[in-house]
Structures are given as C-alpha cells and as structure tokens.
Design an enzyme around this catalytic site. Structure first.
Site, PDB file in Angstrom:
ATOM      1  N   HIS A  64      -5.684   4.624   1.425  1.00 36.10           N
ATOM      2  CA  HIS A  64      -5.839   3.992   2.740  1.00 36.10           C
ATOM      3  C   HIS A  64      -5.841   2.469   2.639  1.00 36.10           C
ATOM      4  O   HIS A  64      -5.584   1.784   3.617  1.00 36.10           O
ATOM      5  CB  HIS A  64      -7.093   4.515   3.448  1.00 36.10           C
ATOM      6  CG  HIS A  64      -8.398   4.009   2.931  1.00 36.10           C
ATOM      7  ND1 HIS A  64      -9.261   4.771   2.165  1.00 36.10           N
ATOM      8  CD2 HIS A  64      -9.015   2.810   3.082  1.00 36.10           C
ATOM      9  CE1 HIS A  64     -10.346   4.073   1.878  1.00 36.10           C
ATOM     10  NE2 HIS A  64     -10.213   2.879   2.423  1.00 36.10           N
ATOM     11  N   ASP A  93      -6.767  10.705  -1.300  1.00 36.89           N
ATOM     12  CA  ASP A  93      -6.927   9.266  -1.077  1.00 36.89           C
ATOM     13  C   ASP A  93      -6.951   8.491  -2.387  1.00 36.89           C
ATOM     14  O   ASP A  93      -7.709   7.533  -2.550  1.00 36.89           O
ATOM     15  CB  ASP A  93      -8.192   8.980  -0.265  1.00 36.89           C
ATOM     16  CG  ASP A  93      -8.145   7.610   0.414  1.00 36.89           C
ATOM     17  OD1 ASP A  93      -7.051   7.023   0.478  1.00 36.89           O
ATOM     18  OD2 ASP A  93      -9.204   7.138   0.867  1.00 36.89           O
ATOM     19  N   SER A 162     -13.469  -0.186  -1.147  1.00 38.52           N
ATOM     20  CA  SER A 162     -12.579   0.968  -1.328  1.00 38.52           C
ATOM     21  C   SER A 162     -11.662   0.755  -2.525  1.00 38.52           C
ATOM     22  O   SER A 162     -10.968  -0.254  -2.613  1.00 38.52           O
ATOM     23  CB  SER A 162     -11.740   1.183  -0.070  1.00 38.52           C
ATOM     24  OG  SER A 162     -12.530   1.542   1.020  1.00 38.52           O
TER      25      SER A 162
END
Length: 406
Positions: A64, A93, A162
């Site tokens: 993402h 992911d 992230s």
C-alpha cells in the site's frame, strides 16, 4: 569422547543468546531500515513509508506504500537510490523492491514460528517522516488462523511506519509493520517475516491470476453478488479527518479473504457480505464510522428516496455505548473518488448516544451523522458525524474514500 563431552558442556553453559540493550540493537539494525518515498507521473510526492533490507540489493515494504506510484526511491539521511518493484504480493501487503549498487547489509530473520506473546520487541521505521525512529513494546497477540497470523504489538507505529521492521530482542526480524488501529490504544500490527520466503512464488501466482482473471480458487475474482464487489487483494483507502484539529489519518481496509458471501478485511478486523452489509467489526480503525456502526452498517442495498427506519443498538466499539437513531434517505448526489463521478445516496441519521461511565446510569448525548452510500460499490464513500461525549465538548469527524488500490 572427552572432547565431545566438553563441547556439549560448553554449549549448555552458553545457553540462549543474550538480549541486546536497545542502543546496541539499534546500532546493529538501523542501517538496514530505510525510508521510501513515492512519486506520481509528474514527479510529485505521493506517499512515504519504510523498507527493510532482507538480501543484497533487496528491500521489502508494504504494497500500500507503493500504490499509485510511477516511481519511488529509498533513502537514509542524504543518500537516496532509485528502486524498482520486483515481487508484489498485494494479498499479504508485501512488496519486494530491488536497488542497483546498494550495499546496506541485510537483517537476520527470526526463526519461523519463534514469535511468542509477551516477548520484548522493537519497531524501527519512519513514522511521520522521522527517519529511523525506535519504539519498544511487547508482542501482545497472534491474530488469525495458523499460517495467516498477524503479529499484534504494543510497540508504537504511525503513518510512515508502514514497511518498517519489528525486531526481537536479538535484533532479528520478526515482522514488517503494517497498520495501527485508530483509537485502539496500543493495537499495532505487523505481518510475519516468515512470509518473505514465499514472496517470489506468490508474486508469480498473483501475476498469472491477474493475467487470466482468476486462479481457479477465487483469487483475483470479485466476491459474488454484484459487479462492483471487492476483489481479493484490493485496498479501500479512506482518510479519517478530525473536525477540530484537522488531523488526517489514513484508514486502510485490505481484502484478504473471500469465503463465499463473506468478505474479510484486515485479517478479520472487518467482515462484510458481498453486497456490502456489515457482518462484524472486530478491530475498529475508522473512528465513529465503525465504533457507532449500526448492525449491517450505515447503508443498505435496498435504498429508495424517502425511505425511513429506526435503530436501537449497542455499538461494536464498546458495550457502554448505546445508540437510538432515526434514519432518512434524502435522495442522491454525485461525489468524486479519484476524480471519477460516483452516484451516492444521502442518508441522515439523528438521535441519541447513551454513554455509561463506571457504575453510573448511561447519560444521553445528541448524535447526528450524514452518510453517503454508493450502491455501485456497496459501501459508504463519505461519512460526517457530530456528537457530544462527556464534558469534552462537541466532536466532529469525517471519513472519506480517497482511492481503491487494485
């Protein structure tokens, strides 16, 4: 024989490897955790995240982070390298990227299955652009089914974390930090590092499925029920806006399982029917959009102008919050998502939120929300709420769908 006995005694005396002091651990692995910056076709900045070196010239991050990017770089302090995507696994992911002439050392991986609830862990990443930030905590849970478990941790992460690393006390990579539950206390999550070994094969399978439209097991195919139903690996990216401070927080719902009519997001944190009706919300991350959600969600597939209904329920966010709301469908309007027009039903909710504190009887507070529901997508695309809770004054929140990452 005597030599073998002495060797065995030495091994027993040595015991397990000693835990590193936090400063020693940081010095050992921080050179292998890099910031990642993405850009659009006009070289304008898009997003920022983190990446971990796992092999010579190879780093891993969250997919993402790279969504919608035309190009991206990895950087640390004043040094930056152009990078290219090598292995994407959007369902989990995880995306591996490669960098030419890159000499940062790879980290050591923790043994598969070694994660234990209660062990000390350290998160290193770039929260809110603050490069190489160290946070510590414990591994507070293992969530999901065997083989698909997420690592839950109290080590703090934030937007920009992230793709960063979650390390054990010996500096070995346990997982890749992925997302935090909004207003969920210390509910932060990472995907296990043992998945990295499966990246090349899974990326190949995902590419073949994308080319053929499906892989025979429903992967890449939409959930049954309507043309716009979610697809495995899709990410619905919302932004949560605090109306008082203006703070904007990304909220991501990733489709990780489709089981017949049920669509699972974020490892079961949210489950919907294929037509968009909400089945359960186990890990609310979207503020009042989720913590105050009526049974079945804020919208429904059978809407028509002038339609009205009432709901009396306990919200999924807390058994101390009860809602009595009246809903009215006001008509349709046109919104834009990623620049494209989208028709949406406008629904007004008004009523009361009953808040219980300690042993006192729940006190009523006014609650109102305006919901914009897309029948095409089968989901809310915009949500505005206003409510009073205790003596803190009026709270205002908005949640908006900004893009769908496919």
């Amino acid at each position: 024989m005597r030599t073998r006995v002495l060797c065995l005694a030495a091994l027993l005396a040595a015991g397990p490897a000693a835990a590193l002091e936090p400063d020693v651990l940081f010095a050992k692995v921080s050179g292998s955790v890099w910031a990642i910056r993405t850009f659009d076709a006009q070289s304008r900045p898009l997003s920022a995240g983190s990446a971990v070196v796992i092999a010579p010239g190879r780093l891993v991050t969250n997919c993402h982070v790279l969504a919608k990017a035309s190009s991206f770089v990895v950087r640390q302090e004043n040094v930056a390298y152009g990078a290219t995507l090598e292995y994407p696994d959007p369902q989990r992911d995880l995306c591996q990227v490669k960098v030419a002439n890159f000499t940062a050392p790879p980290v050591a991986l923790a043994p598969a299955g070694s994660a234990r609830v209660g062990q000390r862990v350290y998160a290193i990443g770039n929260p809110r652009g603050l490069e190489n930030t160290l946070n510590d905590g414990i591994l507070s849970g293992l969530r999901g089914e065997e083989g698909e478990r997420l690592l839950q941790t109290t080590a703090a992460i934030a937007p920009g974390s992230s793709g960063g690393g979650l390390f054990d006390s010996e500096g070995r990579l346990l997982g890749i930090t992925t997302f935090a539950a909004k207003d969920g206390g210390s509910l932060n999550f990472a995907v296990p590092a043992e998945w990295l070994a499966e990246l090349p094969a899974r990326a190949k399978t995902a590419l073949e499925a994308r080319t053929s439209g499906a892989d025979g097991n429903g992967r890449g195919a939409p959930a049954a029920g309507r043309p716009g139903a979610p697809r495995l690996g899709e990410v619905f990216e919302y932004v949560l806006i605090d109306g008082l401070t203006g703070t904007r927080t990304p909220v991501l719902y990733r489709v990780d399982r489709i089981d017949g009519e049920n669509v699972s997001f974020n490892q079961g944190g949210r489950v919907e029917k294929a037509d968009g009706r909400v089945v359960s919300i186990g890990a609310p991350i979207g503020g009042a959009f989720e913590t105050a959600s009526p049974p079945g969600g804020w919208g429904r597939p059978d809407l028509s102008a002038g339609m009205r209904w009432s709901a009396d329920y306990v919200g999924p966010g807390s058994d101390r919050l009860r809602y009595q709301l009246d809903a009215a469908v006001l008509g349709t309007t046109e919104l834009r998502v990623e620049g494209a027009p989208l028709a949406a039903w406008r629904i007004a909710y008004t009523g009361w939120m009953y808040v219980g504190v300690g042993s006192t009887a729940p006190a009523p507070h006014p609650f109102s929300a305006t919901v914009f529901y897309s029948a095409e997508l089968g989901r809310v695309v915009k949500f505005d709420a206003e409510y009073r809770r205790g003596a803190a004054g009026i709270n205002r929140e908005a949640v908006e769908l900004v893009r769908i990452q496919r």
